[in-house]
Design an enzyme around this catalytic site. Structure first.
Site, mmCIF file in Angstrom:
data_model
loop_
_atom_site.group_PDB
_atom_site.id
_atom_site.type_symbol
_atom_site.label_atom_id
_atom_site.label_comp_id
_atom_site.label_asym_id
_atom_site.label_seq_id
_atom_site.Cartn_x
_atom_site.Cartn_y
_atom_site.Cartn_z
ATOM 1 N N PHE A 46 -15.519 -0.297 7.951
ATOM 2 C CA PHE A 46 -14.449 -0.215 6.946
ATOM 3 C C PHE A 46 -14.693 -1.364 5.973
ATOM 4 C CE2 PHE A 46 -10.032 -1.012 5.642
ATOM 5 C CZ PHE A 46 -9.441 0.241 5.662
ATOM 6 N N ALA A 47 -15.218 -1.065 4.792
ATOM 7 C CA ALA A 47 -15.632 -2.141 3.884
ATOM 8 C C ALA A 47 -14.688 -2.241 2.686
ATOM 9 C CB ALA A 47 -17.075 -1.917 3.424
ATOM 10 N N TRP A 78 -16.666 -9.778 5.721
ATOM 11 C CA TRP A 78 -15.918 -9.620 6.988
ATOM 12 C C TRP A 78 -16.007 -8.193 7.508
ATOM 13 C CZ3 TRP A 78 -15.643 -14.405 7.744
ATOM 14 C CH2 TRP A 78 -15.144 -15.290 6.793
ATOM 15 N N GLU A 113 -7.166 -7.416 9.583
ATOM 16 C CA GLU A 113 -6.328 -6.246 9.247
ATOM 17 C C GLU A 113 -4.949 -6.680 8.751
ATOM 18 O OE1 GLU A 113 -6.769 -2.648 11.372
ATOM 19 O OE2 GLU A 113 -8.866 -3.045 11.850
HETATM 20 N N1 COS Z 1 0.657 3.270 2.584
HETATM 21 C C1 COS Z 1 0.321 3.989 1.487
HETATM 22 N N2 COS Z 1 0.356 3.479 0.237
HETATM 23 C C2 COS Z 1 0.742 2.201 0.101
HETATM 24 C C3 COS Z 1 1.093 1.396 1.185
HETATM 25 C C4 COS Z 1 1.056 1.977 2.473
HETATM 26 N N3 COS Z 1 1.372 1.270 3.566
HETATM 27 N N4 COS Z 1 1.420 0.168 0.755
HETATM 28 C C5 COS Z 1 1.286 0.189 -0.578
HETATM 29 N N5 COS Z 1 0.873 1.425 -0.962
HETATM 30 C C6 COS Z 1 0.635 1.883 -2.322
HETATM 31 C C7 COS Z 1 1.893 1.728 -3.161
HETATM 32 O O1 COS Z 1 2.721 2.866 -3.053
HETATM 33 C C8 COS Z 1 1.332 1.561 -4.542
HETATM 34 O O2 COS Z 1 0.942 2.822 -5.041
HETATM 35 P P1 COS Z 1 1.275 3.311 -6.557
HETATM 36 O O3 COS Z 1 1.453 2.088 -7.406
HETATM 37 O O4 COS Z 1 0.089 4.111 -6.920
HETATM 38 O O5 COS Z 1 2.514 4.096 -6.417
HETATM 39 C C9 COS Z 1 0.050 0.795 -4.292
HETATM 40 O O6 COS Z 1 -0.323 1.026 -2.932
HETATM 41 C C10 COS Z 1 0.173 -0.688 -4.554
HETATM 42 O O7 COS Z 1 1.229 -1.178 -3.769
HETATM 43 P P2 COS Z 1 1.701 -2.696 -3.871
HETATM 44 O O8 COS Z 1 2.055 -2.979 -5.297
HETATM 45 O O9 COS Z 1 2.745 -2.921 -2.821
HETATM 46 O O10 COS Z 1 0.376 -3.462 -3.509
HETATM 47 P P3 COS Z 1 0.044 -5.013 -3.502
HETATM 48 O O11 COS Z 1 -1.194 -5.241 -4.283
HETATM 49 O O12 COS Z 1 1.256 -5.820 -3.816
HETATM 50 O O13 COS Z 1 -0.393 -5.252 -1.974
HETATM 51 C C11 COS Z 1 -0.158 -5.625 0.347
HETATM 52 C C12 COS Z 1 0.375 -4.932 -0.893
HETATM 53 C C13 COS Z 1 -0.036 -7.122 0.303
HETATM 54 C C14 COS Z 1 0.682 -5.067 1.493
HETATM 55 C C15 COS Z 1 -1.637 -5.220 0.570
HETATM 56 O O14 COS Z 1 -2.445 -5.787 -0.428
HETATM 57 C C16 COS Z 1 -2.183 -5.625 1.907
HETATM 58 O O15 COS Z 1 -1.935 -4.958 2.916
HETATM 59 N N6 COS Z 1 -2.994 -6.718 1.943
HETATM 60 C C17 COS Z 1 -3.716 -7.090 3.153
HETATM 61 C C18 COS Z 1 -5.028 -6.426 3.164
HETATM 62 C C19 COS Z 1 -5.642 -6.429 4.522
HETATM 63 O O16 COS Z 1 -4.999 -6.121 5.505
HETATM 64 N N7 COS Z 1 -6.916 -6.749 4.562
HETATM 65 C C20 COS Z 1 -7.659 -6.750 5.765
HETATM 66 C C21 COS Z 1 -8.764 -5.759 5.632
HETATM 67 S S1 COS Z 1 -9.511 -5.376 7.147
HETATM 68 S S2 COS Z 1 -10.213 -7.052 7.830
#
Ligand code: COS
Length: 382
Positions: A123-124, A156, A363
């Site tokens: 998952f990249a 990562w 994650e």
């Molecule tokens: N499921 C589906 N869609 C989602 C979602 C979810 N859980 N969370 C957000 N979205 C969608 C939103 O609906 C929005 O879509 P539209 O604007 O097209 O309607 C879009 O994604 C952006 O949402 P948001 O503005 O909330 O995004 P942000 O950039 O503020 O980020 C977080 C939200 C912080 C929750 C996200 O960036 C995140 O999870 N970051 C961590 C990443 C991570 O876990 N990395 C590890 C990778 S594996 S080691």
């Protein structure tokens, strides 16, 4: 509320536990020392259906559901957390393609993921400068006459050097922010795809973590998993499910450490009695058992909601937050209960602590889980 497992769920748990006790636990310390990748183990786990627990059987999975997946992950992580990393990401990628891929993509790739032909999936999403904020990624894909050409660096990436298939996220519409991100299916070993760095990690040493360079990697149109506007949401949805897997993984690691501490405290005598009978140690054991149960209940709730097709993003974040943070505490207490022995490699608790330390980071960090939960709270009050 029904806490009774179905026969199928109980069977998956039994099968994962039996395999973990027979083939993972006895070799886990050596794998940690040598850093050997669990290739043979992944093939055996594929045969047991553990690489697609929540994937339909016609695509080579077990079709046993989300809760069964959480049960399996707990058992596998209790055996060897490094193996659980590869199992977790492969399940996540298989589920992702099964749920969002075209019929042709599903047929071509999912059985190869669940059956072990690809060995594992990766998952990249993250990049050196885009971790908690994946929408700021720099990797880009430009349109060619034959498909797409991807250029950038991914960071990562769990077993990105071993995976037969990697889902790669790239910007296809600069300036559109998260709505300009596309998800591609890239084959392991594709021309232009190289491993540019391997991490030396504190724990999870039987699982490789690499940086991938993509220098003009060509992919056909047919390998677009989801197009611009949907790529970011796809990653978020996949991470919601992945967080249940990490919660279960942390629970499994912590349970292993706890069981060792309970055994040790029942046998080790000081002041004329087993140390478990001294209130200070008994209290630590009671806290540990309570944390494990709380983590399991939150994890199973999130898995149950996912399986029922109901929203589970908030619950998955809560499960990951609590299970991973408590796992650190349980492992730390397990070392304390073992005293000086706990700080040595003679007992498995120092490895458990090192393995568990990744869980509140990957994650989505604990800080990101709190952000997700808080956003849900605020949404609910309008
Ligand atoms: N499921 C589906 N869609 C989602 C979602 C979810 N859980 N969370 C957000 N979205 C969608 C939103 O609906 C929005 O879509 P539209 O604007 O097209 O309607 C879009 O994604 C952006 O949402 P948001 O503005 O909330 O995004 P942000 O950039 O503020 O980020 C977080 C939200 C912080 C929750 C996200 O960036 C995140 O999870 N970051 C961590 C990443 C991570 O876990 N990395 C590890 C990778 S594996 S080691």
């Amino acid at each position: 509320m029904d806490f009774q497992l179905t026969d199928e769920q109980a069977l998956v748990r039994h099968s994962a536990r039996e395999y973990a006790e027979r083939s993972l636990l006895p070799r886990a310390a050596q794998r940690d020392r040598d850093g050997t990748f669990p290739e043979a183990e992944l093939r055996e786990l594929a045969e047991l259906g553990m690489l697609g627990v929540n994937v339909d059987d016609e695509l080579g999975g077990s079709g046993a559901g989300s809760l069964a997946y959480a049960l399996a992950m707990e058992e596998i992580a209790r055996g060897d957390a490094s193996v659980a990393v590869a199992v977790g990401v492969t399940n996540m990628v298989a589920e992702l393609i099964a749920a969002y891929g075209s019929d042709a993509q599903r047929a071509a790739h999912v059985p190869r993921l669940t059956g072990g032909a690809y060995l594992c999936g990766s998952f990249a999403l993250s990049e050196p400068q885009a971790g908690s904020d994946p929408a700021s990624m720099q990797t880009s894909a430009e349109k060619t006459s034959a498909g797409w050409r991807i250029t950038g660096t991914k960071q990562w990436i769990s077993h990105g050097d071993r995976a037969g298939l990697i889902v790669v996220w790239a910007v296809t519409n600069k300036g559109a922010g998260h709505r300009g991100i596309t998800a591609f299916i890239v084959r392991g070993g594709a021309p232009g795809l190289t491993v540019s760095r391997g991490e030396e990690k504190m724990g999870l040493r039987g699982s490789t973590t690499v940086q991938l360079s993509l220098e003009g990697v060509e992919v056909p149109d047919d390998d677009v998993l989801v197009g611009p506007g949907r790529g970011f949401g796809l990653a978020m949805a996949a991470l919601d499910g992945g967080r249940i897997g990490i919660a279960a993984q942390a629970l499994g690691i912590a349970r292993g450490a706890f069981e060792s501490a309970l055994r040790y405290a029942s046998e080790r005598e000081q002041f004329g009695a087993p140390i478990a009978q001294h209130q200070a140690i008994g209290g630590m054991l009671a806290d540990g058992a309570t944390s494990l149960d709380a983590a399991r209940l939150l994890t199973h709730r999130a898995a149950w909601l996912k399986g029922a097709g109901r929203p589970f993003s908030r619950e998955a974040a809560m499960a990951k937050l609590l299970a991973t943070e408590r796992a650190l505490r349980v492992c730390d207490d397990a070392i304390q209960i073992h005293g000086g022995y706990g700080y040595t490699r003679d007992f498995p608790v120092e490895r458990a602590y090192r393995d568990a330390r990744a869980a509140p980071i990957y994650e989505g960090t604990s800080q990101i889980q709190r952000l997700v939960i808080a956003r849900h709270l605020l949404k609910a009050v309008g």
